[in-house]
Design a protein around this motif. Structure first.
Motif, PDB file in Angstrom:
ATOM      1  N   ALA A  69       0.822  -1.224   0.000  1.00 59.18           N
ATOM      2  CA  ALA A  69       0.000   0.000   0.000  1.00 59.18           C
ATOM      3  C   ALA A  69       0.849   1.264   0.000  1.00 59.18           C
ATOM      4  O   ALA A  69       0.347   2.348   0.260  1.00 59.18           O
ATOM      5  CB  ALA A  69      -0.917  -0.008   1.225  1.00 59.18           C
ATOM      6  N   ARG A  70       2.132   1.117  -0.284  1.00 62.25           N
ATOM      7  CA  ARG A  70       3.022   2.271  -0.097  1.00 62.25           C
ATOM      8  C   ARG A  70       2.674   3.450  -1.001  1.00 62.25           C
ATOM      9  O   ARG A  70       2.965   4.593  -0.686  1.00 62.25           O
ATOM     10  CB  ARG A  70       4.471   1.862  -0.300  1.00 62.25           C
ATOM     11  CG  ARG A  70       4.814   1.486  -1.725  1.00 62.25           C
ATOM     12  CD  ARG A  70       6.176   0.816  -1.790  1.00 62.25           C
ATOM     13  NE  ARG A  70       6.566   0.532  -3.156  1.00 62.25           N
ATOM     14  CZ  ARG A  70       6.084  -0.454  -3.891  1.00 62.25           C
ATOM     15  NH1 ARG A  70       5.180  -1.275  -3.381  1.00 62.25           N
ATOM     16  NH2 ARG A  70       6.491  -0.626  -5.129  1.00 62.25           N
ATOM     17  N   GLN A  71       2.058   3.140  -2.153  1.00 63.39           N
ATOM     18  CA  GLN A  71       1.702   4.240  -3.059  1.00 63.39           C
ATOM     19  C   GLN A  71       0.624   5.135  -2.445  1.00 63.39           C
ATOM     20  O   GLN A  71       0.467   6.278  -2.845  1.00 63.39           O
ATOM     21  CB  GLN A  71       1.209   3.689  -4.395  1.00 63.39           C
ATOM     22  CG  GLN A  71       2.233   2.834  -5.137  1.00 63.39           C
ATOM     23  CD  GLN A  71       3.515   3.580  -5.482  1.00 63.39           C
ATOM     24  OE1 GLN A  71       3.542   4.804  -5.473  1.00 63.39           O
ATOM     25  NE2 GLN A  71       4.593   2.845  -5.736  1.00 63.39           N
ATOM     26  N   LYS A  72      -0.109   4.576  -1.503  1.00 67.34           N
ATOM     27  CA  LYS A  72      -1.188   5.363  -0.893  1.00 67.34           C
ATOM     28  C   LYS A  72      -0.685   6.203   0.271  1.00 67.34           C
ATOM     29  O   LYS A  72      -1.413   7.017   0.823  1.00 67.34           O
ATOM     30  CB  LYS A  72      -2.292   4.422  -0.385  1.00 67.34           C
ATOM     31  CG  LYS A  72      -2.989   3.657  -1.482  1.00 67.34           C
ATOM     32  CD  LYS A  72      -4.046   2.744  -0.851  1.00 67.34           C
ATOM     33  CE  LYS A  72      -4.536   1.718  -1.858  1.00 67.34           C
ATOM     34  NZ  LYS A  72      -5.177   0.581  -1.214  1.00 67.34           N
ATOM     35  N   TYR A  73       0.562   5.945   0.663  1.00 64.31           N
ATOM     36  CA  TYR A  73       1.079   6.663   1.818  1.00 64.31           C
ATOM     37  C   TYR A  73       1.337   8.129   1.461  1.00 64.31           C
ATOM     38  O   TYR A  73       2.005   8.417   0.466  1.00 64.31           O
ATOM     39  CB  TYR A  73       2.382   6.001   2.287  1.00 64.31           C
ATOM     40  CG  TYR A  73       3.134   6.825   3.297  1.00 64.31           C
ATOM     41  CD1 TYR A  73       2.584   7.090   4.538  1.00 64.31           C
ATOM     42  CD2 TYR A  73       4.386   7.349   3.000  1.00 64.31           C
ATOM     43  CE1 TYR A  73       3.257   7.858   5.461  1.00 64.31           C
ATOM     44  CE2 TYR A  73       5.070   8.120   3.913  1.00 64.31           C
ATOM     45  CZ  TYR A  73       4.506   8.372   5.155  1.00 64.31           C
ATOM     46  OH  TYR A  73       5.171   9.129   6.054  1.00 64.31           O
ATOM     47  N   ASP A  74       0.800   9.000   2.279  1.00 66.02           N
ATOM     48  CA  ASP A  74       0.992  10.422   2.034  1.00 66.02           C
ATOM     49  C   ASP A  74       1.740  11.029   3.212  1.00 66.02           C
ATOM     50  O   ASP A  74       1.180  11.219   4.292  1.00 66.02           O
ATOM     51  CB  ASP A  74      -0.367  11.104   1.870  1.00 66.02           C
ATOM     52  CG  ASP A  74      -0.220  12.578   1.507  1.00 66.02           C
ATOM     53  OD1 ASP A  74       0.915  13.100   1.588  1.00 66.02           O
ATOM     54  OD2 ASP A  74      -1.234  13.206   1.156  1.00 66.02           O
ATOM     55  N   PRO A  75       3.015  11.358   3.015  1.00 64.29           N
ATOM     56  CA  PRO A  75       3.809  11.870   4.124  1.00 64.29           C
ATOM     57  C   PRO A  75       3.288  13.190   4.675  1.00 64.29           C
ATOM     58  O   PRO A  75       3.609  13.577   5.794  1.00 64.29           O
ATOM     59  CB  PRO A  75       5.212  12.029   3.527  1.00 64.29           C
ATOM     60  CG  PRO A  75       5.025  12.006   2.065  1.00 64.29           C
ATOM     61  CD  PRO A  75       3.794  11.236   1.775  1.00 64.29           C
ATOM     62  N   ALA A  76       2.483  13.859   3.880  1.00 61.99           N
ATOM     63  CA  ALA A  76       1.937  15.131   4.360  1.00 61.99           C
ATOM     64  C   ALA A  76       0.860  14.889   5.414  1.00 61.99           C
ATOM     65  O   ALA A  76       0.550  15.757   6.219  1.00 61.99           O
ATOM     66  CB  ALA A  76       1.354  15.917   3.191  1.00 61.99           C
ATOM     67  N   LEU A  77       0.284  13.702   5.400  1.00 64.44           N
ATOM     68  CA  LEU A  77      -0.823  13.425   6.317  1.00 64.44           C
ATOM     69  C   LEU A  77      -0.385  12.753   7.616  1.00 64.44           C
ATOM     70  O   LEU A  77      -1.004  12.938   8.656  1.00 64.44           O
ATOM     71  CB  LEU A  77      -1.866  12.531   5.625  1.00 64.44           C
ATOM     72  CG  LEU A  77      -2.621  13.172   4.454  1.00 64.44           C
ATOM     73  CD1 LEU A  77      -3.610  12.200   3.871  1.00 64.44           C
ATOM     74  CD2 LEU A  77      -3.341  14.441   4.911  1.00 64.44           C
ATOM     75  N   ALA A  78       0.647  11.933   7.532  1.00 73.27           N
ATOM     76  CA  ALA A  78       1.059  11.205   8.737  1.00 73.27           C
ATOM     77  C   ALA A  78       2.530  10.836   8.642  1.00 73.27           C
ATOM     78  O   ALA A  78       3.064  10.655   7.547  1.00 73.27           O
ATOM     79  CB  ALA A  78       0.225   9.937   8.884  1.00 73.27           C
ATOM     80  N   SER A  79       3.176  10.758   9.781  1.00 66.79           N
ATOM     81  CA  SER A  79       4.549  10.280   9.783  1.00 66.79           C
ATOM     82  C   SER A  79       4.531   8.797   9.450  1.00 66.79           C
ATOM     83  O   SER A  79       3.501   8.120   9.585  1.00 66.79           O
ATOM     84  CB  SER A  79       5.187  10.493  11.152  1.00 66.79           C
ATOM     85  OG  SER A  79       4.664   9.546  12.064  1.00 66.79           O
ATOM     86  N   ALA A  80       5.679   8.312   9.025  1.00 67.57           N
ATOM     87  CA  ALA A  80       5.733   6.892   8.649  1.00 67.57           C
ATOM     88  C   ALA A  80       5.397   6.004   9.833  1.00 67.57           C
ATOM     89  O   ALA A  80       4.709   4.994   9.701  1.00 67.57           O
ATOM     90  CB  ALA A  80       7.127   6.565   8.123  1.00 67.57           C
ATOM     91  N   GLU A  81       5.876   6.394  10.999  1.00 66.93           N
ATOM     92  CA  GLU A  81       5.628   5.551  12.166  1.00 66.93           C
ATOM     93  C   GLU A  81       4.135   5.500  12.498  1.00 66.93           C
ATOM     94  O   GLU A  81       3.584   4.441  12.797  1.00 66.93           O
ATOM     95  CB  GLU A  81       6.422   6.055  13.372  1.00 66.93           C
ATOM     96  CG  GLU A  81       6.313   5.108  14.553  1.00 66.93           C
ATOM     97  CD  GLU A  81       7.190   5.511  15.712  1.00 66.93           C
ATOM     98  OE1 GLU A  81       7.578   6.700  15.785  1.00 66.93           O
ATOM     99  OE2 GLU A  81       7.480   4.654  16.557  1.00 66.93           O
ATOM    100  N   THR A  82       3.504   6.638  12.425  1.00 65.32           N
ATOM    101  CA  THR A  82       2.062   6.682  12.696  1.00 65.32           C
ATOM    102  C   THR A  82       1.306   5.838  11.685  1.00 65.32           C
ATOM    103  O   THR A  82       0.399   5.071  12.022  1.00 65.32           O
ATOM    104  CB  THR A  82       1.565   8.145  12.631  1.00 65.32           C
ATOM    105  OG1 THR A  82       2.319   8.911  13.557  1.00 65.32           O
ATOM    106  CG2 THR A  82       0.101   8.245  12.973  1.00 65.32           C
TER     107      THR A  82
END
Lengths: 200, 256
Positions: A69-82
């Protein structure tokens, strides 16, 4: 009280979007960084919630899901850890029965310890310790009965010290919902533990 | 949070169990290579041929694979341990040792499992299961020992075709092996694969002309492919970690 899931200190801290590249896309290298930086913390979180038998499976599943699901990850919305903790929490739901058993085991173990009186020690200290363990056992038993929608935000807040905002990001729910669920969970816990103390 | 500090302290106490460094290291090893698995292989459907244990297909597959191996691929040094149970949601865990540039699909792993079930072997979870790549891009070999140490299963991927089988026998020293080939006598050299149940230090192949060649070793699994000329392995010599050695004769004609 020492945090059960002490986070590894890293230079630079937990910067939102840290692992993603400049374009915000989590490529293989960025993902590997996320594994390196957050793998242990996510594993400890899962370990504390599921116990040793299933934590390893769950953490592998968490990162496999994250990778897919990494393409859906948005760093602007949440830190990676969160973001990873959110996925881990979702994975835990699939292990619900195992989580219940683990909590029950923790409760039994605390109860067993509180019933032992073979430790030569200062009497007041010993009484305090026994009380505290008995209370811990009751708490674990009540935690096991909480609905997961309430237990999850409470644990992320109480045991992992995530802010309400971070929990909202991790679980994908509005912050007001986080607030109300934590509040309800706290009330239930306090109520149940107090009741059982009175009954006991 | 301070308002509820006492309750939170108690919650933390309930969830205070932490993994040992050993447990943590094992979990981290397992995570190490997830990013290297192509998406297509995490999500791929069933294998090209399930339960493909027909003898002829095994032989053809092995023949093609060995030719490919002989064409230039050396036995790769294993470098990464990974598990696939998370990918295909099966109960058994199998670690794998991966050669450079190699990856194995969940479908391949399922082949190993299917074979294990068919032959009554139970795959061992996590640590002692090993999958070994022989490094060829089109011929890949996976080994998984049985939980009780009584044998192993193997799977080969040749192109899109999967061939697999199991060797349920093990000798008195805990060595189970299979000789794949020659499928065309005199043209295709053999390949020796196996599992050593005890802790193994090295495996040496003794060929019919008396040469001694080290076999590629990954965990407790080993693989050896004959060299450029048709040659036959006559025995394997296993050195165990406790200093003991064992010699196992390889019967003419293939697997025991």
């Amino acid at each position: 009280m020492k945090l059960p899931f002490t986070r590894d200190q890293r230079p630079g801290g937990d910067v939102p979007g840290d692992p993603a590249g400049p374009a915000g896309v989590m490529d293989a290298a960025a993902f590997q960084r996320a594994v390196d930086e957050h793998g242990r913390n996510v594993y400890r979180y899962l370990y504390s919630r599921l116990g040793p038998q299933h934590a390893e499976d769950a953490v592998a599943e968490t990162f496999t899901t994250a990778w897919s699901a990494r393409q859906k990850y948005d760093p602007a919305l949440a830190s990676a850890e969160t973001w990873l903790l959110g996925i881990a929490t979702t994975i835990i739901r699939r292990f619900r029965a195992r989580e219940q058993r683990w909590l029950q085991m923790c409760a039994d173990s605390a109860r067993e310890q509180s019933s032992r009186s073979d430790e030569p020690d200062d009497e007041d200290d010993a009484v305090d310790r026994v009380d505290s363990r008995a209370r811990g056992a009751r708490l674990a038993a009540v935690l096991a009965t909480l609905p997961s929608r309430e237990r999850e935000p409470l644990l992320l807040h109480a045991a992992y010290e995530l802010s309400y905002e971070q929990i909202a990001e991790a679980l994908g729910i509005p912050i007001g919902t986080v607030r109300s669920r934590i509040s309800r969970a706290r009330a239930r816990l306090q109520h149940a533990v107090t009741d059982s103390e009175v009954a006991g | 949070m301070t308002q509820h500090a006492e309750l939170y302290d108690e919650i933390r106490a309930v969830y205070s169990r932490r993994p040992s460094p050993f447990e943590e290291a094992a979990a981290m090893r397992r995570l190490a290579a997830i990013a290297l698995v192509p998406d297509s292989e995490l999500t791929r459907g069933g294998p090209a041929r399930r339960h493909g244990a027909r003898a002829w297909s095994v032989r053809v597959a092995v023949a093609v694979a060995v030719v490919v191996v002989l064409a230039g691929a050396a036995i790769a040094a294993p470098r990464v341990i990974r598990h696939f149970n998370h990918a295909d949601r099966v109960d058994h865990n199998v670690s794998r040792l991966q050669g450079p540039g190699e990856s194995m699909s969940a479908a391949e792993y399922r082949q190993v499992q299917d074979q294990a079930v068919l032959t009554g072997l139970e795959l061992e979870p996590v640590d002692r299961s090993r999958v070994l790549s022989d490094g060829g891009r089109t011929g890949r070999l996976a080994l998984a020992p049985a939980r009780d140490g009584q044998g192993f299963c193997y799977t080969r991927l040749v192109g899109s075709s999967v061939a697999s089988g199991c060797e349920p026998s093990v000798d008195e020293r805990g060595v189970a092996l299979s000789v794949l080939g020659p499928t065309v006598v005199g043209k295709v050299p053999q390949q020796v694969v196996g599992i050593v149940v005890d802790q193994v230090q090295s495996v040496t192949i003794v060929t019919q002309d008396g040469r001694e060649v080290a076999a590629g070793l990954a965990g407790n699994a080993f693989v050896w492919t004959a060299g450029t000329a048709p040659e036959r392995a006559t025995s394997i010599r296993v050195a165990f970690e406790d200093g003991a050695t064992a010699t196992v004769d390889i019967p003419v004609g293939g697997a025991r």
